[in-house]
Write a protein that holds these residues in place. Structure first.
Motif, mmCIF file in Angstrom:
data_model
loop_
_atom_site.group_PDB
_atom_site.id
_atom_site.type_symbol
_atom_site.label_atom_id
_atom_site.label_comp_id
_atom_site.label_asym_id
_atom_site.label_seq_id
_atom_site.Cartn_x
_atom_site.Cartn_y
_atom_site.Cartn_z
ATOM 1 N N ASP A 66 -10.715 -7.871 10.851
ATOM 2 C CA ASP A 66 -11.667 -7.430 9.825
ATOM 3 C C ASP A 66 -11.015 -7.612 8.459
ATOM 4 O OD1 ASP A 66 -14.014 -6.503 8.711
ATOM 5 O OD2 ASP A 66 -13.624 -4.399 9.138
ATOM 6 N N ASP A 67 -10.777 -6.545 7.712
ATOM 7 C CA ASP A 67 -10.247 -6.689 6.359
ATOM 8 C C ASP A 67 -8.729 -6.853 6.361
ATOM 9 O OD1 ASP A 67 -12.877 -6.246 5.534
ATOM 10 O OD2 ASP A 67 -12.560 -4.083 5.376
ATOM 11 N N GLY A 68 -8.226 -7.627 5.393
ATOM 12 C CA GLY A 68 -6.788 -7.852 5.303
ATOM 13 C C GLY A 68 -6.076 -6.702 4.641
ATOM 14 N N LEU A 69 -6.328 -6.485 3.332
ATOM 15 C CA LEU A 69 -5.828 -5.324 2.595
ATOM 16 C C LEU A 69 -7.021 -4.478 2.190
ATOM 17 C CD1 LEU A 69 -3.184 -6.717 0.025
ATOM 18 C CD2 LEU A 69 -2.782 -5.873 2.335
ATOM 19 N N ARG A 70 -6.949 -3.182 2.490
ATOM 20 C CA ARG A 70 -8.046 -2.300 2.093
ATOM 21 C C ARG A 70 -7.471 -0.995 1.568
ATOM 22 N NH1 ARG A 70 -10.857 1.815 4.516
ATOM 23 N NH2 ARG A 70 -9.903 1.380 6.550
ATOM 24 N N GLY A 71 -7.727 -0.719 0.298
ATOM 25 C CA GLY A 71 -7.381 0.561 -0.296
ATOM 26 C C GLY A 71 -8.658 1.209 -0.761
ATOM 27 N N GLU A 72 -8.984 2.344 -0.220
ATOM 28 C CA GLU A 72 -10.289 2.944 -0.525
ATOM 29 C C GLU A 72 -10.431 3.243 -2.017
ATOM 30 O OE1 GLU A 72 -12.803 6.933 0.672
ATOM 31 O OE2 GLU A 72 -11.627 5.926 2.228
ATOM 32 N N ASP A 73 -9.398 3.826 -2.635
ATOM 33 C CA ASP A 73 -9.493 4.161 -4.053
ATOM 34 C C ASP A 73 -9.225 2.950 -4.941
ATOM 35 O OD1 ASP A 73 -10.142 6.731 -3.413
ATOM 36 O OD2 ASP A 73 -8.175 7.574 -3.870
ATOM 37 N N SER A 74 -8.242 2.129 -4.574
ATOM 38 C CA SER A 74 -7.949 0.927 -5.348
ATOM 39 C C SER A 74 -6.978 0.046 -4.583
ATOM 40 C CB SER A 74 -7.335 1.280 -6.716
ATOM 41 O OG SER A 74 -6.016 1.772 -6.554
ATOM 42 N N VAL A 75 -6.976 -1.234 -4.943
ATOM 43 C CA VAL A 75 -5.951 -2.178 -4.504
ATOM 44 C C VAL A 75 -5.429 -2.861 -5.749
ATOM 45 C CG1 VAL A 75 -5.391 -4.232 -3.165
ATOM 46 C CG2 VAL A 75 -7.030 -2.578 -2.252
ATOM 47 N N SER A 76 -4.115 -2.787 -5.967
ATOM 48 C CA SER A 76 -3.516 -3.458 -7.118
ATOM 49 C C SER A 76 -2.338 -4.298 -6.648
ATOM 50 C CB SER A 76 -3.073 -2.449 -8.179
ATOM 51 O OG SER A 76 -2.151 -1.508 -7.651
ATOM 52 N N ILE A 77 -2.255 -5.506 -7.196
ATOM 53 C CA ILE A 77 -1.157 -6.408 -6.873
ATOM 54 C C ILE A 77 -0.460 -6.770 -8.178
ATOM 55 C CG2 ILE A 77 -0.514 -8.657 -5.926
ATOM 56 C CD1 ILE A 77 -2.854 -8.429 -4.014
ATOM 57 N N GLU A 78 0.817 -6.385 -8.268
ATOM 58 C CA GLU A 78 1.594 -6.610 -9.478
ATOM 59 C C GLU A 78 2.591 -7.749 -9.332
ATOM 60 O OE1 GLU A 78 3.422 -3.125 -11.034
ATOM 61 O OE2 GLU A 78 1.657 -1.855 -10.745
ATOM 62 N N THR A 106 -14.946 5.943 -10.818
ATOM 63 C CA THR A 106 -13.740 5.474 -11.503
ATOM 64 C C THR A 106 -12.715 4.910 -10.523
ATOM 65 O OG1 THR A 106 -12.743 7.689 -11.421
ATOM 66 C CG2 THR A 106 -14.041 7.109 -13.384
ATOM 67 N N ARG A 107 -13.117 4.792 -9.282
ATOM 68 C CA ARG A 107 -12.236 4.236 -8.256
ATOM 69 C C ARG A 107 -12.986 3.115 -7.526
ATOM 70 N NH1 ARG A 107 -9.272 9.786 -5.977
ATOM 71 N NH2 ARG A 107 -8.224 10.276 -7.961
ATOM 72 N N GLY A 108 -12.414 2.652 -6.427
ATOM 73 C CA GLY A 108 -13.047 1.560 -5.701
ATOM 74 C C GLY A 108 -12.900 0.228 -6.403
ATOM 75 N N TYR A 109 -11.742 -0.005 -7.071
ATOM 76 C CA TYR A 109 -11.553 -1.237 -7.840
ATOM 77 C C TYR A 109 -10.357 -2.040 -7.345
ATOM 78 C CZ TYR A 109 -7.861 1.333 -10.366
ATOM 79 O OH TYR A 109 -6.740 2.051 -10.701
ATOM 80 N N ILE A 110 -10.308 -3.307 -7.762
ATOM 81 C CA ILE A 110 -9.218 -4.214 -7.432
ATOM 82 C C ILE A 110 -8.633 -4.746 -8.734
ATOM 83 C CG2 ILE A 110 -8.580 -6.415 -6.332
ATOM 84 C CD1 ILE A 110 -10.914 -5.953 -4.380
ATOM 85 N N LEU A 111 -7.302 -4.725 -8.827
ATOM 86 C CA LEU A 111 -6.598 -5.222 -10.007
ATOM 87 C C LEU A 111 -5.525 -6.222 -9.575
ATOM 88 C CD1 LEU A 111 -5.696 -5.205 -12.994
ATOM 89 C CD2 LEU A 111 -4.316 -3.167 -12.455
ATOM 90 N N LEU A 112 -5.592 -7.436 -10.103
ATOM 91 C CA LEU A 112 -4.566 -8.450 -9.864
ATOM 92 C C LEU A 112 -3.860 -8.717 -11.182
ATOM 93 C CD1 LEU A 112 -6.432 -11.054 -7.602
ATOM 94 C CD2 LEU A 112 -5.226 -8.969 -6.932
ATOM 95 N N GLU A 113 -2.561 -8.357 -11.235
ATOM 96 C CA GLU A 113 -1.804 -8.499 -12.477
ATOM 97 C C GLU A 113 -0.799 -9.643 -12.444
ATOM 98 O OE1 GLU A 113 -1.042 -4.570 -14.733
ATOM 99 O OE2 GLU A 113 -0.697 -4.071 -12.610
ATOM 100 N N ASP A 114 -0.233 -9.922 -11.270
ATOM 101 C CA ASP A 114 0.781 -10.968 -11.172
ATOM 102 C C ASP A 114 0.957 -11.313 -9.700
ATOM 103 O OD1 ASP A 114 2.686 -12.804 -11.880
ATOM 104 O OD2 ASP A 114 3.952 -11.390 -12.977
ATOM 105 N N GLY A 115 1.790 -12.301 -9.440
ATOM 106 C CA GLY A 115 2.052 -12.715 -8.071
ATOM 107 C C GLY A 115 1.151 -13.839 -7.621
ATOM 108 N N ALA A 116 1.408 -14.327 -6.420
ATOM 109 C CA ALA A 116 0.615 -15.399 -5.814
ATOM 110 C C ALA A 116 -0.185 -14.812 -4.662
ATOM 111 C CB ALA A 116 1.522 -16.518 -5.312
ATOM 112 N N VAL A 117 -1.506 -14.999 -4.701
ATOM 113 C CA VAL A 117 -2.408 -14.410 -3.717
ATOM 114 C C VAL A 117 -3.250 -15.524 -3.106
ATOM 115 C CG1 VAL A 117 -4.230 -12.713 -3.299
ATOM 116 C CG2 VAL A 117 -2.481 -12.269 -5.053
ATOM 117 N N THR A 144 -5.866 -10.010 -14.534
ATOM 118 C CA THR A 144 -5.168 -10.221 -15.799
ATOM 119 C C THR A 144 -4.020 -11.202 -15.652
ATOM 120 O OG1 THR A 144 -3.697 -8.327 -15.426
ATOM 121 C CG2 THR A 144 -5.753 -7.904 -16.597
ATOM 122 N N GLY A 145 -3.664 -11.514 -14.437
ATOM 123 C CA GLY A 145 -2.594 -12.460 -14.151
ATOM 124 C C GLY A 145 -2.795 -13.005 -12.752
ATOM 125 N N SER A 146 -1.748 -13.267 -12.026
ATOM 126 C CA SER A 146 -1.785 -13.754 -10.650
ATOM 127 C C SER A 146 -2.230 -15.216 -10.571
ATOM 128 C CB SER A 146 -2.715 -12.922 -9.759
ATOM 129 O OG SER A 146 -2.278 -11.588 -9.652
#
Length: 532
Positions: free
Chosen positions: A228-240, A262-273, A291-293
């Motif tokens: 099913d899902d690979g990464l799942r964070g109920e409140d948020s998923v962030s990759i720095e 104010t939750r349930g969001y995904i943030l990609l800041e850096d890294g290779a995805v 903002t990155g990645s």
């Protein structure tokens, strides 16, 4: 769909552009004209658009709850207690660790270094205020009955991948429908993954890595396969940072808190995805902010779908396969390198509650303010059930071929270009050019060619103003650029041959002349539609 901080009451405004559909060509004109074949042009004189609040990355992040992340300076590896996994148990001198029938349980706050193999599970059942750090230093944990690592209670948990280590987690092949813990690495507390080693996760029964709170990736090489899902964070998923590769039967990365806006969001800041998904690549109940990645997606569903706002402010976004590449009620492009391919719409501004039908402006927005964007679409290139604006950056749209009445650009409401470079190359199903709200010169031309042909726009002095290679067969070109001069004449060259001359602010008209109706509305051909 929650309208939180996005959609304000509708305000009547004059229509920013006209869309004309002919039987053989589709022409966009800045003013009302007569059909050269004897008919009259259909136009709209008034529509409604929604005023939105700030949908920049900075504003969207400020409006959301800050994610809880365990930083590396909050703990020390020198404090670690050693736990050696021994097949069906473990040996350790730590007071807060017990072993029973293949289950190794950690009940105290602290730092623990794990090594060895285990057929069973590691369970964290620490006090609600505890910080627990698990240093994985060459572990293989396989559990046929549930998660390989399960956090039952704690305040915050960090999984650190020791330098040079290779670690593997594998879980049960199925879970009961009412199972709370249903991932190979499951946490009921905030979870942070860090370190420089590698982690391979097999989610055999459901998700790969999942948690009920915030899920953050700071570094490491993480490879996840999941039914099913690979990464799942109920409140948020962030990759720095780090390298994250996911092959998921469902969504590759998901945040699904449906109770708090104010939750349930995904943030990609850096890294290779790198994501492969049977459904969406990214799926957020509220927002997606990049903002990155370096993000690469191959998805059967949407490349990235957010129920509120989707913002790309930097980094690289490549969608090689999708139904719709980027979708949200509000899509904002501030920067970055974006290259997307979709079988339907490339960028789609539609709400989950859209019921389809009609041409009404229902408040959605697409704003291109910067970046370099290339769109390849089988449906509309950019499709907004509300407004579409461009104030900077570079936007190139290839396709569609026009068989369904789709177009490179389709807005139910205001469509304005005030800056940046816009080029659309495609069929003549519905071609839309900017109108009264635009302040930047533009032109639209009927010019036929094939994929691979060089398209050049040449001014009256013989200088090439713009050139690009077509990636699809085409019959219509729309260009808006600050390099165009008002009322000047330009020659369109295709494969080295002059095909037409057009004056800035006007459009050439091919056989059949302008005709019929604007592009489709929500749910219909050419419209933004609804989330399926």
């Amino acid at each position: 769909m929650r309208t939180r901080r996005l959609i304000l009451p509708l305000i009547p405004l004059s229509l920013a552009g006209l869309v004309l559909a002919g039987c053989a060509t589709t022409i966009a004109l800045p003013t009302e004209t007569s059909d050269t074949s004897g008919g009259s042009q259909t136009s709209q004189s008034e529509t409604t658009v929604a005023t939105t609040t700030d949908t920049t990355a900075e504003a969207v992040l400020a409006a959301n709850e800050n994610a809880t992340v365990v930083r590396d300076d909050e703990w020390s590896a020198s404090d670690a207690s050693e736990i050696t996994l021994t097949g069906d148990g473990a040996t350790t001198s730590a007071s807060g660790v017990t072993t029973e029938e293949g289950t190794v349980t950690i009940t105290e706050s602290g730092v623990y270094r794990l090594s060895g193999d285990l057929t069973g599970s590691v369970v964290v059942a620490a006090p609600d205020d505890a910080l627990v750090v698990l240093i994985l230093d060459g572990v293989t944990i396989t559990n046929a009955d549930g998660p390989a690592i399960e956090v039952v209670t704690a305040d915050d948990v960090a999984v650190s991948l020791a330098e040079g280590s290779t670690n593997t987690l594998s879980d049960a092949s199925s879970y009961a429908d009412d199972a709370d813990a249903n991932a190979a690495l499951y946490s009921a507390a905030d979870l942070t993954i860090t370190g420089t080693g590698s982690l391979t996760v097999a989610g055999n029964g459901n998700d790969g890595i999942a948690g009920t709170d915030d899920l953050a990736v700071l570094s490491g090489t993480i490879t996840v396969t999941a039914v099913d899902d690979g990464l799942r964070g109920e409140d948020s998923v962030s990759i720095e940072g780090g390298t994250v590769s996911i092959d998921a039967g469902g969504d590759a990365i998901k945040s699904d808190n449906e109770e708090e806006d104010t939750r349930g969001y995904i943030l990609l800041e850096d890294g290779a995805v790198d994501l492969t998904a049977g459904d969406d690549g990214l799926d957020a109940y509220t927002d997606i902010v990049i903002t990155g990645s370096t993000l690469s997606v191959a998805a059967s569903g949407d490349g990235a779908h957010a129920d509120s706002v989707l913002v790309v402010a930097g980094g690289t976004v490549i969608v090689t396969e999708s139904y719709e590449a980027l979708e949200a009620p509000a899509v904002t492009i501030e920067g970055g390198e974006i290259d997307i391919t979709a079988s339907d719409d490339g960028i789609n501004a539609a709400s989950p509650t859209s019921t389809g039908g009609g041409m009404a402006d229902t408040g959605e927005t697409i704003d291109v303010n910067g970046g370099t964007v290339v769109v390849r679409a089988g449906g509309d290139g950019l499709d907004s059930n509300g407004s579409l604006t461009m104030s900077g950056g570079s936007l190139t749209v290839f396709g569609p071929q026009g068989a369904r009445g789709d177009g490179a650009l389709d807005a139910n409401g205001a469509f304005a270009v005030t800056g940046g470079t816009l080029v659309t190359v495609g069929g003549a199903g519905v071609a839309q050019a900017s109108g009264d709200s635009s302040t930047q010169p533009w032109l639209s031309a009927t010019a036929s060619g094939s994929a691979g042909d060089l398209i050049e726009l040449v001014d009256d002095a013989g200088e090439t103003v713009l050139s690009l290679t077509a990636e699809v067969s085409f019959s219509t070109i729309v260009i808006s650029s600050p390099d165009l001069v008002a009322d000047a004449e330009y020659t369109v060259m295709v494969a080295g041959e002059s095909v037409t001359t057009v004056t800035e602010g006007t459009a050439t008209i091919g056989q059949g002349g302008p005709g019929g109706q604007p592009g489709g509305g929500a749910g219909g051909p050419g419209g933004g539609g609804q989330r399926l």
